[in-house]
Scaffold this motif. Structure first.
Motif, PDB file in Angstrom:
ATOM      1  N   THR A   1       0.849  -1.186   0.000  1.00 55.01           N
ATOM      2  CA  THR A   1       0.000   0.000   0.000  1.00 55.01           C
ATOM      3  C   THR A   1       0.886   1.239   0.000  1.00 55.01           C
ATOM      4  OG1 THR A   1      -1.626  -1.172   1.326  1.00 55.01           O
ATOM      5  CG2 THR A   1      -1.818   1.215   1.267  1.00 55.01           C
ATOM      6  N   LEU A   2       0.584   2.187  -0.881  1.00 58.62           N
ATOM      7  CA  LEU A   2       1.350   3.426  -0.931  1.00 58.62           C
ATOM      8  C   LEU A   2       0.857   4.372   0.164  1.00 58.62           C
ATOM      9  CD1 LEU A   2       3.494   5.107  -2.367  1.00 58.62           C
ATOM     10  CD2 LEU A   2       1.679   5.979  -3.855  1.00 58.62           C
ATOM     11  N   LEU A   3       1.790   4.818   1.003  1.00 61.71           N
ATOM     12  CA  LEU A   3       1.477   5.822   2.017  1.00 61.71           C
ATOM     13  C   LEU A   3       1.846   7.183   1.453  1.00 61.71           C
ATOM     14  CD1 LEU A   3       2.892   3.900   5.108  1.00 61.71           C
ATOM     15  CD2 LEU A   3       0.523   4.020   4.328  1.00 61.71           C
ATOM     16  N   VAL A   4       1.815   8.219   2.264  1.00 58.23           N
ATOM     17  CA  VAL A   4       2.100   9.576   1.781  1.00 58.23           C
ATOM     18  C   VAL A   4       3.488   9.668   1.152  1.00 58.23           C
ATOM     19  CG1 VAL A   4       2.377  11.987   2.471  1.00 58.23           C
ATOM     20  CG2 VAL A   4       0.531  10.623   3.430  1.00 58.23           C
ATOM     21  N   ASP A   5       4.505   9.230   1.879  1.00 58.73           N
ATOM     22  CA  ASP A   5       5.868   9.353   1.372  1.00 58.73           C
ATOM     23  C   ASP A   5       6.641   8.036   1.387  1.00 58.73           C
ATOM     24  OD1 ASP A   5       6.003   9.108   4.075  1.00 58.73           O
ATOM     25  OD2 ASP A   5       7.436  10.733   4.378  1.00 58.73           O
ATOM     26  N   GLU A   6       5.940   6.942   1.620  1.00 61.03           N
ATOM     27  CA  GLU A   6       6.587   5.638   1.722  1.00 61.03           C
ATOM     28  C   GLU A   6       5.556   4.550   1.434  1.00 61.03           C
ATOM     29  OE1 GLU A   6       9.285   3.233   4.988  1.00 61.03           O
ATOM     30  OE2 GLU A   6       8.277   5.061   5.561  1.00 61.03           O
ATOM     31  N   ALA A   7       6.024   3.330   1.278  1.00 62.96           N
ATOM     32  CA  ALA A   7       5.118   2.213   1.031  1.00 62.96           C
ATOM     33  C   ALA A   7       5.068   1.307   2.258  1.00 62.96           C
ATOM     34  CB  ALA A   7       5.570   1.414  -0.183  1.00 62.96           C
ATOM     35  N   ALA A   8       3.853   0.892   2.616  1.00 65.59           N
ATOM     36  CA  ALA A   8       3.686  -0.132   3.648  1.00 65.59           C
ATOM     37  C   ALA A   8       3.816  -1.460   2.927  1.00 65.59           C
ATOM     38  CB  ALA A   8       2.329   0.008   4.321  1.00 65.59           C
ATOM     39  N   ARG A   9       4.871  -2.182   3.213  1.00 65.94           N
ATOM     40  CA  ARG A   9       5.152  -3.439   2.522  1.00 65.94           C
ATOM     41  C   ARG A   9       4.220  -4.522   3.034  1.00 65.94           C
ATOM     42  NH1 ARG A   9       7.740  -1.752  -1.874  1.00 65.94           N
ATOM     43  NH2 ARG A   9       9.364  -0.298  -1.280  1.00 65.94           N
ATOM     44  N   ARG A  10       3.468  -5.133   2.138  1.00 65.45           N
ATOM     45  CA  ARG A  10       2.481  -6.138   2.511  1.00 65.45           C
ATOM     46  C   ARG A  10       2.514  -7.310   1.552  1.00 65.45           C
ATOM     47  NH1 ARG A  10      -2.581  -2.707   4.931  1.00 65.45           N
ATOM     48  NH2 ARG A  10      -1.276  -1.468   6.304  1.00 65.45           N
ATOM     49  N   VAL A  11       2.457  -8.498   2.125  1.00 71.35           N
ATOM     50  CA  VAL A  11       2.429  -9.741   1.361  1.00 71.35           C
ATOM     51  C   VAL A  11       1.290 -10.571   1.922  1.00 71.35           C
ATOM     52  CG1 VAL A  11       3.676 -11.853   0.794  1.00 71.35           C
ATOM     53  CG2 VAL A  11       4.911  -9.683   0.972  1.00 71.35           C
ATOM     54  N   GLY A  12       0.448 -11.110   1.049  1.00 73.08           N
ATOM     55  CA  GLY A  12      -0.692 -11.849   1.564  1.00 73.08           C
ATOM     56  C   GLY A  12      -1.039 -13.090   0.776  1.00 73.08           C
ATOM     57  N   PHE A  13      -1.824 -13.941   1.417  1.00 73.82           N
ATOM     58  CA  PHE A  13      -2.344 -15.144   0.776  1.00 73.82           C
ATOM     59  C   PHE A  13      -3.606 -15.579   1.516  1.00 73.82           C
ATOM     60  CE2 PHE A  13       0.787 -16.586   3.869  1.00 73.82           C
ATOM     61  CZ  PHE A  13       0.104 -17.570   4.573  1.00 73.82           C
ATOM     62  N   ASP A  14      -4.376 -16.444   0.883  1.00 76.74           N
ATOM     63  CA  ASP A  14      -5.597 -16.979   1.481  1.00 76.74           C
ATOM     64  C   ASP A  14      -5.393 -18.437   1.849  1.00 76.74           C
ATOM     65  OD1 ASP A  14      -6.671 -14.516   0.929  1.00 76.74           O
ATOM     66  OD2 ASP A  14      -7.951 -15.196  -0.701  1.00 76.74           O
ATOM     67  N   VAL A  15      -6.106 -18.865   2.881  1.00 74.46           N
ATOM     68  CA  VAL A  15      -6.060 -20.250   3.339  1.00 74.46           C
ATOM     69  C   VAL A  15      -7.494 -20.750   3.469  1.00 74.46           C
ATOM     70  CG1 VAL A  15      -5.436 -21.799   5.238  1.00 74.46           C
ATOM     71  CG2 VAL A  15      -3.908 -19.926   4.602  1.00 74.46           C
ATOM     72  N   GLN A  16      -7.753 -21.915   2.901  1.00 73.03           N
ATOM     73  CA  GLN A  16      -9.069 -22.535   3.069  1.00 73.03           C
ATOM     74  C   GLN A  16      -8.917 -23.752   3.967  1.00 73.03           C
ATOM     75  OE1 GLN A  16     -11.099 -24.225  -0.391  1.00 73.03           O
ATOM     76  NE2 GLN A  16     -13.009 -23.380   0.388  1.00 73.03           N
ATOM     77  N   ILE A  17      -9.777 -23.814   4.999  1.00 82.00           N
ATOM     78  CA  ILE A  17      -9.763 -24.948   5.920  1.00 82.00           C
ATOM     79  C   ILE A  17     -11.105 -25.664   5.855  1.00 82.00           C
ATOM     80  CG2 ILE A  17      -8.144 -23.830   7.513  1.00 82.00           C
ATOM     81  CD1 ILE A  17     -10.657 -23.414   9.403  1.00 82.00           C
ATOM     82  N   ARG A  18     -11.134 -26.890   6.332  1.00 84.19           N
ATOM     83  CA  ARG A  18     -12.377 -27.649   6.495  1.00 84.19           C
ATOM     84  C   ARG A  18     -12.481 -27.972   7.981  1.00 84.19           C
ATOM     85  NH1 ARG A  18     -15.684 -29.501   2.985  1.00 84.19           N
ATOM     86  NH2 ARG A  18     -14.222 -29.433   1.272  1.00 84.19           N
ATOM     87  N   TYR A  19     -13.676 -27.795   8.535  1.00 83.18           N
ATOM     88  CA  TYR A  19     -13.884 -28.033   9.960  1.00 83.18           C
ATOM     89  C   TYR A  19     -15.211 -28.755  10.169  1.00 83.18           C
ATOM     90  CZ  TYR A  19     -17.005 -23.943   9.762  1.00 83.18           C
ATOM     91  OH  TYR A  19     -18.013 -23.068   9.446  1.00 83.18           O
ATOM     92  N   THR A  20     -15.435 -29.209  11.382  1.00 81.46           N
ATOM     93  CA  THR A  20     -16.671 -29.919  11.711  1.00 81.46           C
ATOM     94  C   THR A  20     -17.655 -28.951  12.344  1.00 81.46           C
ATOM     95  OG1 THR A  20     -15.457 -31.964  12.092  1.00 81.46           O
ATOM     96  CG2 THR A  20     -17.664 -31.817  13.044  1.00 81.46           C
ATOM     97  N   ARG A  21     -18.866 -28.970  11.849  1.00 84.47           N
ATOM     98  CA  ARG A  21     -19.941 -28.150  12.409  1.00 84.47           C
ATOM     99  C   ARG A  21     -21.050 -29.096  12.861  1.00 84.47           C
ATOM    100  NH1 ARG A  21     -22.982 -22.905  10.746  1.00 84.47           N
ATOM    101  NH2 ARG A  21     -25.081 -23.413  11.428  1.00 84.47           N
ATOM    102  N   ILE A  22     -21.523 -28.910  14.093  1.00 85.35           N
ATOM    103  CA  ILE A  22     -22.597 -29.742  14.628  1.00 85.35           C
ATOM    104  C   ILE A  22     -23.730 -28.833  15.088  1.00 85.35           C
ATOM    105  CG2 ILE A  22     -23.266 -31.389  16.414  1.00 85.35           C
ATOM    106  CD1 ILE A  22     -20.354 -32.373  16.414  1.00 85.35           C
ATOM    107  N   ASP A  23     -24.920 -29.086  14.565  1.00 78.49           N
ATOM    108  CA  ASP A  23     -26.136 -28.382  14.978  1.00 78.49           C
ATOM    109  C   ASP A  23     -26.986 -29.369  15.756  1.00 78.49           C
ATOM    110  OD1 ASP A  23     -25.530 -25.974  13.478  1.00 78.49           O
ATOM    111  OD2 ASP A  23     -26.029 -27.118  11.684  1.00 78.49           O
TER     112      ASP A  23
END
Length: 169
Positions: free
Chosen positions: A135-157
């Motif tokens: 992300t570009l800030l006023v006079d510098e960049a905020a360095r950011r690296v990202g990714f998504d994770v998908q999980i499977r879990y148990t749901r009980i109703d």
């Protein structure tokens, strides 16, 4: 365990492993000191398309009906840093630090965290591609690296309902 408890334990385990704060994004609070991670649950409940597994058990006032399924959830993680001078006087390259922390988190989801996931009853379905989210800030960049994770879990109703004792035909 409900989804909120599962999410909190998963985030806490990741925080312990990568050694920096893992914070819910879009909060009204001062930004943490780098490095840190922000996360969003982009999809807390992705059904598997089935009806689930049903179980009926007798209880004092009738029957308890339980429905179990294995939905998925998607988390988005962004690892943040900035170019700066550390307390010891060394220069920290924010881009390198953000990529290094993201890489350590990928290792957690791909391999190192397997015991944590087993204890939580979670399976990691997919770890997405790490990509630049700077992300570009006023006079510098905020360095950011990202990714998504998908999980499977148990749901009980569960629900309790009265039972029909005798039927006249």
């Amino acid at each position: 365990m409900n989804f909120r408890e599962l999410r909190n334990r998963l985030i806490s385990s990741l925080w312990d492993y990568i050694g920096c704060p893992v914070i819910l994004s879009n909060q009204v609070q001062p930004e943490a000191e780098p490095p840190f991670c922000i996360y969003t649950v982009t999809a807390p409940y992705i059904p598997d398309g089935g009806m689930g597994d049903y179980e009926i058990a007798d209880v004092a006032e009738g029957v308890k009906i339980s429905r179990m399924e294995m939905p998925s959830a998607t988390f988005s993680f962004t690892f943040c840093s900035q170019n700066r001078t550390a307390e010891n006087g060394s220069v920290v390259n924010g881009e390198d630090e953000a990529w290094a922390v993201a890489d350590k988190a990928i290792s957690y989801f791909k391999h190192a965290g397997q015991d944590d996931f087993l204890a939580l009853g979670v399976a990691v379905v997919d770890v997405g591609q790490a990509q630049d989210r700077t992300t570009l800030l006023v006079d510098e960049a905020a360095r950011r690296v990202g990714f998504d994770v998908q999980i499977r879990y148990t749901r009980i109703d569960e629900r309790e309902t009265a039972s029909i004792e005798k039927i006249k035909i």
